[in-house]
Design an enzyme around this catalytic site. Structure first.
Site, PDB file in Angstrom:
ATOM      1  N   ARG A 251      10.029  13.191   8.027  1.00 57.49           N
ATOM      2  CA  ARG A 251      10.549  13.121   6.656  1.00 57.49           C
ATOM      3  C   ARG A 251      11.084  14.493   6.262  1.00 57.49           C
ATOM      4  NH1 ARG A 251       5.456   9.410   4.559  1.00 57.49           N
ATOM      5  NH2 ARG A 251       5.705   7.858   6.217  1.00 57.49           N
TER       6      ARG A 251
ATOM      7  N   LYS B 146       0.422  -4.986   9.404  1.00 61.49           N
ATOM      8  CA  LYS B 146       1.592  -4.559   8.637  1.00 61.49           C
ATOM      9  C   LYS B 146       2.468  -3.651   9.500  1.00 61.49           C
ATOM     10  CE  LYS B 146       2.927  -1.877   4.548  1.00 61.49           C
ATOM     11  NZ  LYS B 146       3.569  -0.759   5.259  1.00 61.49           N
TER      12      LYS B 146
ATOM     13  N   SER C  36      -4.257   1.612  -0.573  1.00 66.18           N
ATOM     14  CA  SER C  36      -3.998   2.438   0.603  1.00 66.18           C
ATOM     15  C   SER C  36      -5.219   3.233   1.038  1.00 66.18           C
ATOM     16  CB  SER C  36      -2.845   3.405   0.296  1.00 66.18           C
ATOM     17  OG  SER C  36      -2.684   4.363   1.331  1.00 66.18           O
TER      18      SER C  36
ATOM     19  N   PRO D 182       0.823  -1.222   0.000  1.00 60.11           N
ATOM     20  CA  PRO D 182       0.000   0.000   0.000  1.00 60.11           C
ATOM     21  C   PRO D 182       0.852   1.265   0.000  1.00 60.11           C
ATOM     22  CG  PRO D 182       0.040  -0.997   2.180  1.00 60.11           C
ATOM     23  CD  PRO D 182       0.731  -1.954   1.266  1.00 60.11           C
ATOM     24  N   THR D 183       0.620   2.093  -0.997  1.00 62.63           N
ATOM     25  CA  THR D 183       1.228   3.418  -1.055  1.00 62.63           C
ATOM     26  C   THR D 183       0.147   4.404  -1.489  1.00 62.63           C
ATOM     27  OG1 THR D 183       1.945   2.971  -3.328  1.00 62.63           O
ATOM     28  CG2 THR D 183       3.577   2.645  -1.590  1.00 62.63           C
ATOM     29  N   GLY D 184       0.205   5.600  -0.984  1.00 69.26           N
ATOM     30  CA  GLY D 184      -0.816   6.592  -1.275  1.00 69.26           C
ATOM     31  C   GLY D 184      -0.418   7.530  -2.394  1.00 69.26           C
TER      32      GLY D 184
ATOM     33  N   ARG E 193      10.564   4.894   6.168  1.00 71.19           N
ATOM     34  CA  ARG E 193       9.908   6.199   6.117  1.00 71.19           C
ATOM     35  C   ARG E 193       9.293   6.606   7.455  1.00 71.19           C
ATOM     36  NH1 ARG E 193       8.670   7.740   0.861  1.00 71.19           N
ATOM     37  NH2 ARG E 193       6.611   8.591   1.322  1.00 71.19           N
TER      38      ARG E 193
ATOM     39  N   TYR F  11      -5.427   2.749   7.964  1.00 73.38           N
ATOM     40  CA  TYR F  11      -4.901   3.480   9.111  1.00 73.38           C
ATOM     41  C   TYR F  11      -6.080   3.676  10.064  1.00 73.38           C
ATOM     42  CZ  TYR F  11      -0.587   4.770   6.636  1.00 73.38           C
ATOM     43  OH  TYR F  11       0.615   4.748   5.970  1.00 73.38           O
TER      44      TYR F  11
ATOM     45  N   HIS G 284       8.297   0.014   6.890  1.00 72.57           N
ATOM     46  CA  HIS G 284       7.680   1.148   6.181  1.00 72.57           C
ATOM     47  C   HIS G 284       8.657   1.771   5.197  1.00 72.57           C
ATOM     48  CE1 HIS G 284       3.731   3.238   6.870  1.00 72.57           C
ATOM     49  NE2 HIS G 284       4.248   4.019   5.928  1.00 72.57           N
TER      50      HIS G 284
ATOM     51  N   THR H  78      -2.106  -1.066   9.285  1.00 68.44           N
ATOM     52  CA  THR H  78      -0.757  -0.553   9.493  1.00 68.44           C
ATOM     53  C   THR H  78      -0.595  -0.171  10.958  1.00 68.44           C
ATOM     54  OG1 THR H  78      -0.548   0.236   7.221  1.00 68.44           O
ATOM     55  CG2 THR H  78       0.885   1.248   8.863  1.00 68.44           C
TER      56      THR H  78
END
Length: 336
Positions: free
Chosen positions: A201, A260, A142, A113-115, A287, A166, A284, A192
């Site tokens: 970040r 996850k 995601s 999953p990535t947004g 990240r 989330y 992650h 997650t």
């Protein structure tokens, strides 16, 4: 992967961006540019993406937390793996297929999953879903998808889909989200667990990248809400979510629950104790917490095909005729 105008469809809705669009946005939206040389490995795709995306977008995709030690260690850890081939076996027929949570996939590969896929391609997650369906692998969508869930399902109706969640502070919102993805035919919930708050970040802060204004969860918004609010302000991640809350989650869905972000033996044992269906060992991508241990549609489809072909080659050259024959004896770790 995304449209710049709001969608009238229910679900996740794209709002006007505050971020800088890629320098060649017109080229990207008018169709894929034909590269001068064939892209034959993942490194080629990485270099091509870096060349064609804006700095802020590339930094968001490639960046890690703090000094990026963990992100870099992830790459180093993979480079230390060496194969121990076994020869004089009949590998004329090599079967890469396997099953995950009872569903057959063409290879033990999935899209994590990535947004915000719309940051790099107009069709966003719809392109990703179509590529995953064509490749016959699982796509984990995601919570921060930039396309409506209904559109993702409609564009790849035969694809195997899981939904990454989330946990939100609003318990009713969590319930509505779970019921929604269950009704849309998603086959598992991926919770997650390593984001009680976002990691530091630095590159995104330096680039003044603000993704909070990108998404609005329209169909779950309060009917009293008249003015659009940033997604993260409307639905903050629940930092209090803990092991004891899993029983509530299990009570509202029939979907298998997968955690996850598990990194320790202790947490893996607790996952078994709490009757979850699986875990994804993940840091992650480096990240979130630095210094922990390492663990486009045509483009996406090509990347998946490259990975599948490399996996097939590795199986054949190590003497494995099926995924069931793969075991720890076939690998060792280099001292380099």
């Amino acid at each position: 992967m995304f449209p710049t105008t709001s969608s009238s469809e229910p679900g996740f809705q794209q709002l006007p961006l505050n971020t800088t669009l890629p320098r060649d946005w017109k080229t990207l939206t008018s169709g894929p540019e034909i590269p001068e040389m064939p892209l034959v490995c993942l490194t080629d795709f990485q270099a091509y993406a870096q060349k064609h995306l804006s700095k802020s977008t590339w930094d968001y995709i490639e960046g890690g937390a703090d000094e990026c030690f963990t992100r870099d260690d992830n790459i180093t850890a993979f480079k230390r793996i060496r194969l121990r081939p076994r020869y004089l076996k009949d590998v004329q027929e090599v079967d890469t297929r396997t099953t995950v949570q009872g569903e057959e996939i063409t290879a033990p590969i999935c899209i994590s999953p990535t947004g915000f896929h719309c940051l790099v391609w107009p069709d966003g997650e719809m392109s990703t879903a179509r590529a995953a369906q064509a490749a016959g692998i699982c796509y984990i969508t995601s919570t921060y998808a930039s396309c409506a869930l209904e559109d993702i399902v409609a564009t790849a109706p035969r694809g195997l889909r899981w939904f990454q969640l989330y946990m939100q502070s609003d318990k009713q919102l969590n319930k509505q989200l779970v019921q929604k993805v269950e009704s849309l035919g998603f086959k598992a919930l991926v919770i997650t667990v390593d984001v009680p708050k976002l990691g530091n970040r630095r590159q995104d802060i330096q680039n003044q990248l603000d993704l909070k204004m990108n998404l609005l969860l329209k169909d779950l918004r309060s009917t009293k809400e008249r003015n659009p609010m940033p997604y993260f302000q409307m639905f903050p991640i629940d930092a209090s979510f803990c092991w004891n809350d899993l029983s509530w989650l299990q009570s509202i869905t029939r979907l298998p629950i997968i955690l996850k972000g598990i990194l320790t033996k202790e947490d893996a044992e607790l996952a078994v104790k709490h009757n979850v269906h699986g875990i994804i060992v993940s840091n992650h991508g480096g990240r979130q917490l630095d210094d922990v241990l390492a663990s486009g549609e045509y483009g996406v489809e090509e990347v998946l095909n490259i990975i599948k072909n490399e996996f097939h080659t590795s199986m054949a050259l190590t003497g494995c005729r099926s995924v069931a024959e793969i075991n720890q004896d076939l690998i060792q770790f280099s001292r380099l």
